[in-house]
Design an enzyme around this catalytic site. Structure first.
Site, PDB file in Angstrom:
ATOM      1  N   SER A 135       0.854  -1.181   0.000  1.00 31.47           N
ATOM      2  CA  SER A 135       0.000   0.000   0.000  1.00 31.47           C
ATOM      3  C   SER A 135       0.891   1.232   0.000  1.00 31.47           C
ATOM      4  O   SER A 135       1.841   1.324   0.784  1.00 31.47           O
ATOM      5  CB  SER A 135      -0.882  -0.020   1.260  1.00 31.47           C
ATOM      6  OG  SER A 135      -1.635   1.163   1.344  1.00 31.47           O
ATOM      7  N   LYS A 161      -1.798  -1.161  -3.878  1.00 34.89           N
ATOM      8  CA  LYS A 161      -2.901  -0.293  -3.469  1.00 34.89           C
ATOM      9  C   LYS A 161      -2.399   1.134  -3.398  1.00 34.89           C
ATOM     10  O   LYS A 161      -1.336   1.402  -2.827  1.00 34.89           O
ATOM     11  CB  LYS A 161      -3.412  -0.754  -2.097  1.00 34.89           C
ATOM     12  CG  LYS A 161      -4.437   0.156  -1.467  1.00 34.89           C
ATOM     13  CD  LYS A 161      -5.096  -0.543  -0.305  1.00 34.89           C
ATOM     14  CE  LYS A 161      -5.115   0.338   0.924  1.00 34.89           C
ATOM     15  NZ  LYS A 161      -5.858  -0.295   2.031  1.00 34.89           N
ATOM     16  N   LYS A 163      -3.415   5.153  -2.394  1.00 37.28           N
ATOM     17  CA  LYS A 163      -4.334   6.110  -1.785  1.00 37.28           C
ATOM     18  C   LYS A 163      -4.684   7.155  -2.831  1.00 37.28           C
ATOM     19  O   LYS A 163      -3.803   7.603  -3.590  1.00 37.28           O
ATOM     20  CB  LYS A 163      -3.678   6.781  -0.580  1.00 37.28           C
ATOM     21  CG  LYS A 163      -3.293   5.823   0.541  1.00 37.28           C
ATOM     22  CD  LYS A 163      -4.497   5.336   1.300  1.00 37.28           C
ATOM     23  CE  LYS A 163      -4.063   4.512   2.514  1.00 37.28           C
ATOM     24  NZ  LYS A 163      -5.231   3.968   3.242  1.00 37.28           N
ATOM     25  N   ASP A 188      -7.721   3.339  -2.807  1.00 38.04           N
ATOM     26  CA  ASP A 188      -8.323   3.536  -1.476  1.00 38.04           C
ATOM     27  C   ASP A 188      -8.505   5.029  -1.236  1.00 38.04           C
ATOM     28  O   ASP A 188      -7.538   5.779  -1.194  1.00 38.04           O
ATOM     29  CB  ASP A 188      -7.412   2.935  -0.397  1.00 38.04           C
ATOM     30  CG  ASP A 188      -8.017   3.023   0.997  1.00 38.04           C
ATOM     31  OD1 ASP A 188      -9.170   3.507   1.130  1.00 38.04           O
ATOM     32  OD2 ASP A 188      -7.346   2.614   1.968  1.00 38.04           O
ATOM     33  N   GLU A 213     -11.829   1.228  -2.713  1.00 37.42           N
ATOM     34  CA  GLU A 213     -11.997   1.060  -1.273  1.00 37.42           C
ATOM     35  C   GLU A 213     -12.500   2.350  -0.621  1.00 37.42           C
ATOM     36  O   GLU A 213     -11.919   3.418  -0.827  1.00 37.42           O
ATOM     37  CB  GLU A 213     -10.653   0.636  -0.668  1.00 37.42           C
ATOM     38  CG  GLU A 213     -10.694   0.336   0.811  1.00 37.42           C
ATOM     39  CD  GLU A 213      -9.338  -0.156   1.318  1.00 37.42           C
ATOM     40  OE1 GLU A 213      -8.539  -0.667   0.513  1.00 37.42           O
ATOM     41  OE2 GLU A 213      -9.086   0.005   2.524  1.00 37.42           O
ATOM     42  N   ASP A 238     -14.074  -0.567   4.329  1.00 37.52           N
ATOM     43  CA  ASP A 238     -13.022  -0.733   5.341  1.00 37.52           C
ATOM     44  C   ASP A 238     -13.477  -0.003   6.620  1.00 37.52           C
ATOM     45  O   ASP A 238     -13.957  -0.636   7.572  1.00 37.52           O
ATOM     46  CB  ASP A 238     -11.708  -0.171   4.781  1.00 37.52           C
ATOM     47  CG  ASP A 238     -10.616  -0.005   5.821  1.00 37.52           C
ATOM     48  OD1 ASP A 238     -10.806  -0.425   6.975  1.00 37.52           O
ATOM     49  OD2 ASP A 238      -9.546   0.560   5.503  1.00 37.52           O
ATOM     50  N   LYS A 262     -10.052  -5.601   9.170  1.00 38.15           N
ATOM     51  CA  LYS A 262      -8.881  -5.214   9.960  1.00 38.15           C
ATOM     52  C   LYS A 262      -9.142  -5.613  11.401  1.00 38.15           C
ATOM     53  O   LYS A 262      -9.967  -4.976  12.083  1.00 38.15           O
ATOM     54  CB  LYS A 262      -8.634  -3.709   9.850  1.00 38.15           C
ATOM     55  CG  LYS A 262      -8.185  -3.303   8.458  1.00 38.15           C
ATOM     56  CD  LYS A 262      -7.783  -1.856   8.382  1.00 38.15           C
ATOM     57  CE  LYS A 262      -7.320  -1.525   6.976  1.00 38.15           C
ATOM     58  NZ  LYS A 262      -7.117  -0.081   6.801  1.00 38.15           N
ATOM     59  N   GLY A 290      -4.165  -3.497   6.654  1.00 34.85           N
ATOM     60  CA  GLY A 290      -3.150  -3.236   7.677  1.00 34.85           C
ATOM     61  C   GLY A 290      -3.338  -1.878   8.312  1.00 34.85           C
ATOM     62  O   GLY A 290      -4.047  -1.017   7.787  1.00 34.85           O
TER      63      GLY A 290
HETATM   64 MG    MG Z   1      -8.528   1.533   3.756  1.00 34.32          MG
END
Ligand code: MG
Length: 371
Positions: A135, A161, A163, A188, A213, A238, A262, A290
């Site tokens: 990520s 992944k 952001k 995400d 996400e 999430d 998570k 995570g």
């Molecule tokens: Mg997330």
């Protein structure tokens, strides 16, 4: 089983690189490490909670307060047989899932050690290793991001992944998609968008994303259901999923087609397994996200991720990617994108007590009343 004394350690690890998401930046991370003493030895847990309330409402400070003043006194000296029993002792405290997760983890560690089994085995998990993804935060420049993706892909990580945030979304994803057309890719958003952004979010459908996400509100279910009806890309929740009841609601409403579990923010492994089981029965895949976990939480995440419906790569990349030092030895590392599930008794990792001491910035020990 019984916890006779519990020490809370506020442990601070410096990140190799600052991490930037849509809501925050961090160059060091504090987590609350739980050291629980039983007559047979010590069990460990970790509350992998952010320092600020920009992801979910809890913070390191609230976790410290709720553990010290409510949860730890509720369990000290009490006899329990299974982690579910310990969860019941904690149940009068509402919410505060990050705080509960550290005690739940320590309960699983103690429970599994007592049985001479790994936590994974006690959870019913069988996978020997799990696929890892990486990520990346919102990088200052494209060159830095591309270099990091390139080395992660070369190292064998199975998924990337990114952001995203308004202004840093479609163009970045399109560029990355062109450069790595085969790599499973997740965007995400950490709740950076609203339904007003539907035209923009629909453009993501052309990028072949593995999932999008948490695009909308952190505690929303209805708008996500509306969005999912307009997108081919699977929506993954999430932040919205803090309990099995949240997961049941999301599945009922059609708010998502994937769930990121998570353990840190669902109260621990006990509830994480329930969410896994619910989604497995509904045919909805899950994966383990995570929280910049230190080694203890990372080991716990690996244990639950070995359950069969965790069918997508997990955020369990080697901690060496994020921290110069860790509090377990040896550290957990990925090899060709796969991370072995610890198989020794309990969480299956050795906590480096010297490292815990060296990196602790605050500490408190509570004893059972009669001790
Ligand atoms: Mg997330």
């Amino acid at each position: 089983m019984r916890f006779d004394a519990i020490t809370l350690h506020r442990v601070r690890l410096r990140r190799r690189e600052p991490f930037v998401a849509s809501g925050h930046t961090a160059d060091w991370i504090d987590h609350v490490v739980v050291e629980a003493e039983t007559v047979d030895g010590v069990a460990w847990g970790e509350c992998a909670v952010p320092s600020d309330p920009y992801y979910l409402p809890e913070t390191v400070e609230t976790v410290w307060h709720v553990l010290r003043d409510f949860l730890v006194p509720a369990v000290l000296g009490r006899t329990w047989s299974t982690p579910e029993d310990l969860e019941t002792l904690c149940a009068p405290v509402r919410g505060n899932y990050f705080a509960k997760s550290g005690l739940d983890m320590a309960a699983w560690d103690a429970f599994a050690r007592d049985r001479g089994q790994s936590v994974a085995a006690c959870l019913g998990a069988t996978a020997k290793s799990v696929a890892a993804g990486v990520s990346f935060g919102i990088e200052a420049d494209a060159g830095t991001l591309d270099a990091r993706i390139g080395s992660a892909v070369a190292a064998g990580y199975r998924r990337v992944k990114l952001k995203i945030a308004p202004g840093r979304d479609v163009d970045t994803l399109r560029r990355v998609r062109r450069a790595w057309p085969e790599v499973p890719l997740i965007a995400d958003a950490n709740s950076a968008y609203t339904l007003d952004d539907l035209p923009l979010l629909r453009r993501l459908d052309d990028l072949g994303l593995m999932m999008l996400e948490q695009p909308l509100g952190w505690d929303d279910m209805l708008d996500h259901a509306e969005l999912q009806r307009h997108l081919r890309t699977p929506v993954c929740l999430d932040e919205s999923i803090c309990s099995v009841r949240d997961a049941a609601l999301a599945l009922r409403l059609g708010s998502c087609r994937v769930i990121a579990i998570k353990p840190a923010h669902v109260g621990g492994l006990t509830e994480a397994r329930r969410i896994h089981d619910l989604c497995a029965a509904a045919g909805v895949p899950v994966w383990c996200g995570g929280m910049h976990d230190f080694g203890i939480a990372r080991a716990a995440n690996l244990a639950v991720t070995a359950l069969p419906n965790f069918s997508m790569p997990a955020d369990v990349a080697g901690s060496d990617l994020y921290y110069a030092a860790d509090i377990i030895k040896p550290p957990i590392v990925a090899e060709d994108g796969m991370v072995p599930v610890p198989s020794g008794p309990g969480l299956g990792v050795t906590v480096d007590v010297d490292a815990v001491r060296d990196h602790t910035v605050d500490r408190v020990t509570l004893h059972r009343p009669s001790a």
